[in-house]
Design a protein around this motif. Structure first.
Motif, PDB file in Angstrom:
ATOM      1  N   SER A   1       0.817  -1.228   0.000  1.00  0.00           N
ATOM      2  CA  SER A   1       0.000   0.000   0.000  1.00  0.00           C
ATOM      3  C   SER A   1       0.841   1.265   0.000  1.00  0.00           C
ATOM      4  O   SER A   1       0.475   2.256  -0.644  1.00  0.00           O
ATOM      5  CB  SER A   1      -0.939   0.030   1.208  1.00  0.00           C
ATOM      6  OG  SER A   1      -1.953  -0.923   1.024  1.00  0.00           O
ATOM      7  N   GLU A   2       1.953   1.230   0.715  1.00  0.00           N
ATOM      8  CA  GLU A   2       2.797   2.432   0.738  1.00  0.00           C
ATOM      9  C   GLU A   2       3.337   2.736  -0.660  1.00  0.00           C
ATOM     10  O   GLU A   2       3.390   3.888  -1.077  1.00  0.00           O
ATOM     11  CB  GLU A   2       3.987   2.230   1.672  1.00  0.00           C
ATOM     12  CG  GLU A   2       3.753   2.788   3.054  1.00  0.00           C
ATOM     13  CD  GLU A   2       4.878   2.390   3.985  1.00  0.00           C
ATOM     14  OE1 GLU A   2       6.040   2.800   3.733  1.00  0.00           O
ATOM     15  OE2 GLU A   2       4.604   1.643   4.934  1.00  0.00           O
TER      16      GLU A   2
ATOM     17  N   ALA B   1       0.472   3.973  -2.865  1.00  0.00           N
ATOM     18  CA  ALA B   1       0.104   5.355  -2.521  1.00  0.00           C
ATOM     19  C   ALA B   1       0.997   6.356  -3.253  1.00  0.00           C
ATOM     20  O   ALA B   1       0.545   7.441  -3.630  1.00  0.00           O
ATOM     21  CB  ALA B   1       0.202   5.560  -1.012  1.00  0.00           C
TER      22      ALA B   1
ATOM     23  N   SER C   1      -3.291  -4.484  -2.487  1.00  0.00           N
ATOM     24  CA  SER C   1      -3.639  -3.319  -1.672  1.00  0.00           C
ATOM     25  C   SER C   1      -5.042  -2.815  -2.006  1.00  0.00           C
ATOM     26  O   SER C   1      -5.453  -2.793  -3.165  1.00  0.00           O
ATOM     27  CB  SER C   1      -2.621  -2.208  -1.932  1.00  0.00           C
ATOM     28  OG  SER C   1      -3.127  -0.975  -1.488  1.00  0.00           O
ATOM     29  N   ASP C   2      -5.768  -2.371  -0.962  1.00  0.00           N
ATOM     30  CA  ASP C   2      -7.089  -1.747  -1.172  1.00  0.00           C
ATOM     31  C   ASP C   2      -6.989  -0.494  -2.027  1.00  0.00           C
ATOM     32  O   ASP C   2      -7.966  -0.082  -2.647  1.00  0.00           O
ATOM     33  CB  ASP C   2      -7.702  -1.325   0.168  1.00  0.00           C
ATOM     34  CG  ASP C   2      -8.233  -2.522   0.934  1.00  0.00           C
ATOM     35  OD1 ASP C   2      -8.454  -3.565   0.297  1.00  0.00           O
ATOM     36  OD2 ASP C   2      -8.403  -2.403   2.165  1.00  0.00           O
ATOM     37  N   LEU C   3      -5.823   0.112  -2.036  1.00  0.00           N
ATOM     38  CA  LEU C   3      -5.648   1.312  -2.858  1.00  0.00           C
ATOM     39  C   LEU C   3      -5.679   0.961  -4.341  1.00  0.00           C
ATOM     40  O   LEU C   3      -6.007   1.792  -5.182  1.00  0.00           O
ATOM     41  CB  LEU C   3      -4.311   1.983  -2.550  1.00  0.00           C
ATOM     42  CG  LEU C   3      -4.229   2.761  -1.253  1.00  0.00           C
ATOM     43  CD1 LEU C   3      -2.815   3.292  -1.063  1.00  0.00           C
ATOM     44  CD2 LEU C   3      -5.230   3.908  -1.272  1.00  0.00           C
TER      45      LEU C   3
END
Ligand code: TXA
Ligand code: MG
Length: 332
Positions: free
Chosen positions: A42-43, A46, A105-107
């Protein structure tokens, strides 16, 4: 300074390592250049949204080296398998149900219960997928709202000093983003047109496919969040189906220029050479698709009032060309 690397084995190895360590990498695909991140991190994902200034609700496509790798996150039924086997690797993205506990990731999915997956055909991207062992989330490598990059210098023009490491892979063969085919429901629907058309899918697989993009936008129901009409925008206006050109407009031509006049007198072919470009003198739609974004960028100059675009036949990949042009025209 951007770290622009040649497409060698050591560059591929370095890119894979960057990705594993949570950094972004720009990679060529057969459609457009992609801005890649480890889809499970996720990082890292992002950073894509930040760099692109992309609205958070707009989910990303996950790229994999094989169907079985992508089956870790998406559920393929028989229909999806058949289509993937036939068209992959290639410019087709499938929207499929997201697997429970999928390592993504949810992103990437923006919280949806579906996920967009594709196996890209470019050798460099394939090699990085295999070397890294990752699934790679990658949107086009441009800031949100700009036309997608089809050559390394487009990426640098768009991302500037923030451009991460990039592997150069020449000009993209297809030149338009992948077709997005939604297989998450019983009715197969194309959410974004591209090189692979509904007719072709029907001919090869016998699956009926409808087009959802434009009707959904007209009704205001956005199925694919990234399909907002104002997605591909040069900074000057774009005028479609031009039958002549104003003296202060740039011309994006298709086919013969013989009968193209300049308003007030003269012929388009006699305009200064930097004022017009021809997507394909021969009227070849595949060639036109390859050049579309590069030529829109090249003609997007402040000395021109607008870009006048000649009519493009609405058949085959012409559907996708006209879709992107309609967005470019609506974009400002
Ligand atoms: O050719 C391509 O597809 C390129 C290369 C880099 O692979 N990628 C690309 O990504 O065009 P991007 O992020 O610019 O476009 C992805 C599109 C967006 O319109 C997004 O809304 C849609 O895919 N999308 C992603 N996940 C989705 C989902 N679960 N359901 C519906 N649409 C989805
Ligand atoms: Mg994009």
């Amino acid at each position: 300074m951007t770290n622009l690397l040649p497409p060698t084995a050591s560059s591929i190895h370095r890119a894979a390592q960057e990705l594993r360590e949570g950094r972004l990498v720009v990679l060529p695909t057969e459609t457009v250049y992609g801005l890649g991140a480890d889809a499970s991190n996720s990082e890292a994902v992002a950073k894509i949204y930040t760099l692109k200034s992309r609205p958070q609700f707009n989910p990303l496509i996950v790229h994999g080296a094989s169907i079985s790798d992508l089956e870790k996150i998406a559920m393929f039924d028989d229909r999806a398998h058949e289509i993937a086997h036939h068209f992959w690797p290639g410019p087709l993205t499938l929207i499929l149900p997201l697997r429970d506990q999928a390592p993504v990731s949810d992103l990437v999915t923006a919280g949806l219960k579906t996920v967009a997956v594709r196996m890209p055909a470019h050798e460099v991207f394939q090699s990085v997928l295999k070397d890294s062992g990752l699934l790679i989330a990658a949107p086009s490598a441009n800031r949100s709202g700009e036309v997608s990059p089809t050559a390394p210098h487009h990426v640098i023009d768009s991302l500037g000093s923030e451009c991460p490491m990039m592997i150069a892979g020449g000009q993209c063969r297809v030149g338009l983003e992948s077709t997005i085919l939604d297989l998450s429901e019983a009715d197969a629907k194309i959410l974004r047109t591209g090189a692979i058309t509904a007719d072709e899918i029907y001919e090869k697989i016998g699956v009926h496919v409808s087009y959802a993009t434009i009707p959904d936008e007209i009704t205001g129901k956005v199925t694919s969040p990234g399909q907002l009409l104002k997605h591909y925008a040069p900074s000057i206006p774009v005028r479609l189906n031009a039958v002549d050109v104003e003296p202060d407009e740039a011309l994006l031509a298709f086919g013969s220029l013989k009968f193209m006049g300049v308003r007030g007198g003269g012929f388009a072919k006699d305009l200064p050479r930097d004022q017009w470009m021809n997507l394909s003198d021969q009227g070849d739609l595949t060639e036109a698709a390859t050049h579309l974004f590069a030529y829109l960028r090249a003609l997007d100059q402040p000395q021109f009032r607008a870009i006048a675009v000649m009519n493009i036949p609405n058949q085959g990949i012409g559907l996708a060309i006209n879709d992107r042009l309609a967005r470019a025209a609506a974009g400002r």
